[in-house]
Design an enzyme around this catalytic site. Sequence first.
Site, PDB file in Angstrom:
ATOM      1  N   SER A 231      30.915  44.589  21.600  1.00  0.00           N
ATOM      2  CA  SER A 231      31.256  43.810  20.407  1.00  0.00           C
ATOM      3  C   SER A 231      30.407  44.268  19.245  1.00  0.00           C
ATOM      4  CB  SER A 231      31.004  42.305  20.651  1.00  0.00           C
ATOM      5  OG  SER A 231      31.756  41.834  21.734  1.00  0.00           O
ATOM      6  N   SER A 269      36.737  44.115  23.227  1.00  0.00           N
ATOM      7  CA  SER A 269      35.691  44.176  22.209  1.00  0.00           C
ATOM      8  C   SER A 269      35.828  43.021  21.230  1.00  0.00           C
ATOM      9  CB  SER A 269      35.778  45.501  21.450  1.00  0.00           C
ATOM     10  OG  SER A 269      34.690  45.642  20.560  1.00  0.00           O
ATOM     11  N   ASP A 271      35.024  41.988  17.725  1.00  0.00           N
ATOM     12  CA  ASP A 271      34.625  42.597  16.445  1.00  0.00           C
ATOM     13  C   ASP A 271      34.874  41.584  15.336  1.00  0.00           C
ATOM     14  OD1 ASP A 271      34.264  45.122  17.844  1.00  0.00           O
ATOM     15  OD2 ASP A 271      36.448  45.211  17.883  1.00  0.00           O
TER      16      ASP A 271
END
Length: 341
Positions: A231, A269, A271
């Site tokens: 992340s 992930s 983000d």
Amino acid sequence: MGLPKKCEINLRRKYKKGSLNKITDVPGVLVGQITLNDDKNHVHTGVTAILPHGDNLFKNKVSAGVSVINGFGKSAGLIQIEELGNIESPIIMTNTFGVGTALNACIKYMLKQNEDIGVSTSTINSVVTECNDGILSDIRGMHVKESDVFAAIENTATEFDEGAVGAGRGMCCMGLKGGIGSSSRILTIDDKEYTLGSIVLSNFGVKGNLRIDGNLIDTSKTMSSESEKGSIIIVIGTDIPLADRQLKRVAKRATSSLGRVGSYLGNGSGDIAIAFSNTNIIPHYSEKAILDTRFIHDSQIDPIFEATVECVEEAIISALYHAETVEGIRDKTLHSLREFL
């Protein structure tokens, strides 16, 4: 741990950097950190706190926007930023299992500052962000304490270290040691200089994909997952007058920065980018029903977008550059970018 002064990375820049080349070049912005590092017990974690200004944030909120680029994350407080377009607390970065502790601590900090919260006025929306440092740290031990969050907030200043420090102590990025990175840019608008800065908690990407200034860096022999499960938390601050709608647009541009360094925003992930301006202050209490605010004309916003992409890209590389090699839990070791440069 960390470096007392900013080391230079030979990146091409279109925009002039600030004197510190950190988010704290933005007037009023402060950053504080607590690093928890215990090799024997495999504790590599911590807390990083960002203050958009040094005044009472509940009584004097800042305009803000958020972009959830990929939503595999456990952050707190983003919904109200999306709805109301402001931030009214410190922004806390920590590890995934530290969110609850950090949220309680941030609320307690704000309650101590404001006796009216929850009594004669509304409650508080505290912002806590996270990345998973379980590759290197004993994340199940839940080692972050409320006292660490209080200390990070109380230690805020314009100078702060980058790399494997604070919330970034146990982070990994692009097959290398990740962590905290920061950068800033100066823009001239209507013959006046303004500052835009960013700070990242960098914990994303896969080995073999890292690019610096467009050049592929061979990290294929490093220890890292083949799938993108990490992340990144990106915080962008500025003193440029921007509406919350425009700040959301600025936050979205961080996507381009991630692509530049080799991320493809994988399924696993998380983000997230948050952008704020501390020029348009939103008072909690106001005798006026209509408030006066300033914001840039949309036709003139492109340089801000461009500077944001450049600034966030350098912050990510700076996190890698300033990090040190860390030996973590389950015999995992992540190396500093400098060993590869």
